[in-house]
Design a protein around this motif. Structure first.
Motif, short mmCIF file in Angstrom:
data_model
loop_
_atom_site.label_atom_id
_atom_site.label_comp_id
_atom_site.label_asym_id
_atom_site.label_seq_id
_atom_site.Cartn_x
_atom_site.Cartn_y
_atom_site.Cartn_z
N GLU A 91 4.62 70.81 56.48
CA GLU A 91 5.78 69.98 56.77
C GLU A 91 6.99 70.45 55.96
OE1 GLU A 91 5.26 65.66 58.00
OE2 GLU A 91 6.04 65.46 55.98
N LEU B 44 12.32 68.17 51.87
CA LEU B 44 13.53 67.35 51.99
C LEU B 44 14.38 67.53 50.74
CD1 LEU B 44 11.99 63.99 53.32
CD2 LEU B 44 13.18 65.74 54.66
N GLY C 135 15.26 61.37 49.49
CA GLY C 135 14.02 60.64 49.27
C GLY C 135 13.77 60.42 47.79
N ILE D 105 7.09 56.66 50.28
CA ILE D 105 7.22 57.77 51.23
C ILE D 105 7.56 57.25 52.63
CG2 ILE D 105 5.96 59.63 52.41
CD1 ILE D 105 4.49 60.14 49.79
N ASP D 106 6.94 56.14 53.03
CA ASP D 106 7.26 55.55 54.33
C ASP D 106 8.73 55.15 54.42
OD1 ASP D 106 4.65 55.83 55.19
OD2 ASP D 106 4.08 53.75 54.77
N GLY E 186 10.83 58.87 52.21
CA GLY E 186 10.42 60.26 52.19
C GLY E 186 10.27 60.74 50.75
N GLY F 21 7.45 68.53 49.13
CA GLY F 21 6.64 67.48 49.74
C GLY F 21 5.16 67.56 49.43
N SER G 275 6.22 65.63 52.85
CA SER G 275 7.56 65.06 52.70
C SER G 275 7.68 63.68 53.33
CB SER G 275 8.60 65.99 53.32
OG SER G 275 8.61 67.23 52.66
N LYS G 276 6.98 63.48 54.46
CA LYS G 276 7.14 62.23 55.20
C LYS G 276 5.83 61.51 55.48
CE LYS G 276 11.34 63.82 57.57
NZ LYS G 276 11.98 64.09 58.90
N ASN G 277 4.71 62.11 55.12
CA ASN G 277 3.42 61.51 55.43
C ASN G 277 2.50 61.52 54.22
OD1 ASN G 277 3.22 60.83 58.47
ND2 ASN G 277 4.21 62.84 58.45
N SER H 143 -0.38 57.18 56.32
CA SER H 143 0.90 56.81 56.94
C SER H 143 0.69 56.65 58.45
CB SER H 143 1.95 57.88 56.66
OG SER H 143 1.49 59.16 57.05
N THR I 6 2.40 62.96 64.13
CA THR I 6 3.25 64.08 63.69
C THR I 6 2.52 65.40 63.84
OG1 THR I 6 4.43 62.69 62.10
CG2 THR I 6 4.51 65.06 61.74
#
Length: 476
Positions: free
Chosen positions: A129, A132, A136, A164-165, A168, A173, A192-194, A222, A228
């Motif tokens: 992933e 970011l 975040g 993170i939810d 981010g 990440g 980064s996002k999960n 997540s 994703t």
């Protein structure tokens, strides 16, 4: 002005890109894997030659309702109070893997334990992933927030997931947060996002290097974790059950000997002891360099032994290297009051060269040399004293290291004997009234302080003696 903006942008970008592979190693042991029903959490924090470290206590703080705090790079609500904790991390002005060039709040904690016996460490990972940059919650802030707010390891899992939810994870990440309390241990593997989390089984020993470990079995994740992966083409539902490390892990990293060798070595050393593990067993693993095997190699001190160097020199990556900023083994005994039942054995710098001493959850003071926020070289820094002892020792490694290692092992045995007496007295006092509890806290605090002071004194003595033996000019 335009040139300056471009230069600053490039500086930010390059500061977020790792120049080498990170090398932390973590061991988590459930309470049925240990000799006394405790949970164990061991960790080597590998940050590089120039990442000057420190150990410091942080008091509990009450906050007014509605107050907020800025952490890199978001603003968060402050709880009514934050917990007291011990933190190990970077001195100001230090340099090393992923350390920001400027000094700012919530950007220096690496490892720690809070007053409720919740312990935290973190390992660098490699995710597919995208990162970011500057968006975040930065990993240093995440670590500190865990120590300030989490009352249990499960609380810490939820906190990481919620942050993170909502925001981010900034800059880099791929990370695994290793968490424990006197009842259980958890890992949270993140992008980064999960994120995905798994409880370490009570009869399990888990070794974490720098590749994702969670596969098909996990306890929480997540909401967008699988969708994703499907959207990005990393997972085909028709191919079978979802596997996190296969879907999200960088394939080159997932098969790297740099990580696999360390994991296998730790499992080999611990395998016959599972069910009877002691803190000393984890300390021995964290100090291991393949001694007695064909993979052993003398320490490398002329360059940092990250993956690009070890690959070039055809040297297997050992668990203990000169990259280490600190080594910790938390001994979390849920059958005792947390003030004395939870203790983080701490070695500043490289284990084996530096002696472990106990830092109790109920303690709140330590000699100033350990807390020094200034990264400048000098004798008032415990980190620099231990680093210079490591360097001088390696001038005649075969002889001097064996002397040093034997001394620290004997010294630790002495500390354990003294600690048993102190703990018994503290338990008697903690089970009485308020005034007796205050006396117990003073006893625990004095013991932590004195053992740290003793280890530092012995380090200074060995440094002087080894300078004489090697003919090396005085360091300080």
């Amino acid at each position: 002005m335009k040139r300056m903006s471009i230069a600053l942008a490039l500086l930010l970008i390059f500061s977020l890109i790792p120049a080498m592979s990170e090398g932390c190693t973590t061991i988590l042991a459930g309470k049925r894997a240990t000799a006394d029903g405790s949970v164990l959490h061991g960790h080597n924090e590998d940050m590089g030659f120039t990442a000057v470290g420190r150990l410091w206590p942080v008091p509990a703080v009450s906050h007014e309702q509605g107050k907020k705090i800025k952490v890199p790079y978001v603003e968060l609500d402050l709880p009514a109070s934050t917990l007291r904790y011990w933190a190990s991390g970077n001195a100001y002005g230090s340099s090393g893997l992923g350390i920001a060039s400027e000094t700012r709040p919530y950007d220096s904690v690496l490892v720690g334990m809070n007053e409720l016996g919740v312990t935290m460490s973190c390992n660098w990972m490699y995710s597919k992933e995208d990162n970011l940059p500057g968006k975040g919650v930065r990993r240093y802030a995440m670590r500190q927030l865990i120590l300030e707010r989490a009352k249990t390891a499960r609380d810490a899992v939820k906190l990481v997931g919620d942050l993170i939810d909502a925001y981010g994870q900034a800059d880099w990440g791929g990370l695994t947060y290793c968490l424990a309390d006197p009842g259980e241990a958890w890992i949270v593997e993140t992008t980064s996002k999960n994120w995905v989390a798994r409880r370490v089984k009570d009869d399990e020993v888990l070794v974490v290097a720098n590749r994702f470990t969670i596969g098909e079995e996990f306890d929480s994740a997540s909401a967008a974790l699988i969708s994703t992966a499907v959207e990005k083409g990393w997972y085909d539902p028709s191919a079978g059950k979802f596997n996190f490390r296969k879907a999200y892990g960088d394939p080159a990293r997932m098969s790297s000997p740099y990580d696999i060798d360390r994991e296998n070595r730790a499992y080999d050393l611990l395998g016959d002891k599972i069910g009877a593990l002691l803190p000393e067993d984890l300390m021995a693993v964290l100090s291991d360099t393949y001694e007695g095997t064909s993979k052993y190699h003398k320490p490398i001190n002329h360059m940092e032994p990250w993956e690009d160097v070890t690959d070039k020199l055809l040297i297997p990556r050992a668990i203990r290297t000169s990259l280490c900023q600190s080594s910790t083994v938390a001994h979390l005994r849920g059958y005792w009051p947390v003030e004395v039942g939870s203790v983080m054995w701490y070695a500043m710098n490289v284990p084996g060269y530096s002696g472990y001493f106990p830092v109790y959850a109920g303690a709140s003071s330590i000699p100033e040399e350990f807390q020094n926020v200034n990264s400048a070289y000098g004798q008032n820094s415990a980190w620099w004293t231990t680093r210079m002892l490591q360097k001088v020792t390696d001038l005649d490694h075969d002889l001097l290291f064996s002397i040093l290692k034997g001394f620290w092992e004997a010294n630790r045995t002495g500390i354990r004997i003294s600690a048993a007496g102190m703990e018994n007295r503290a338990l008697e006092l903690l089970n009485k009234g308020t005034e007796e509890k205050k006396e117990a806290m003073k006893l625990i605090d004095r013991f932590t302080f004195s053992q740290a002071k003793n280890v530092l004194h012995n380090t200074q003595v060995f440094l002087r003696k080894f300078q004489d033996k090697t003919g090396n000019a005085p360091v300080f």
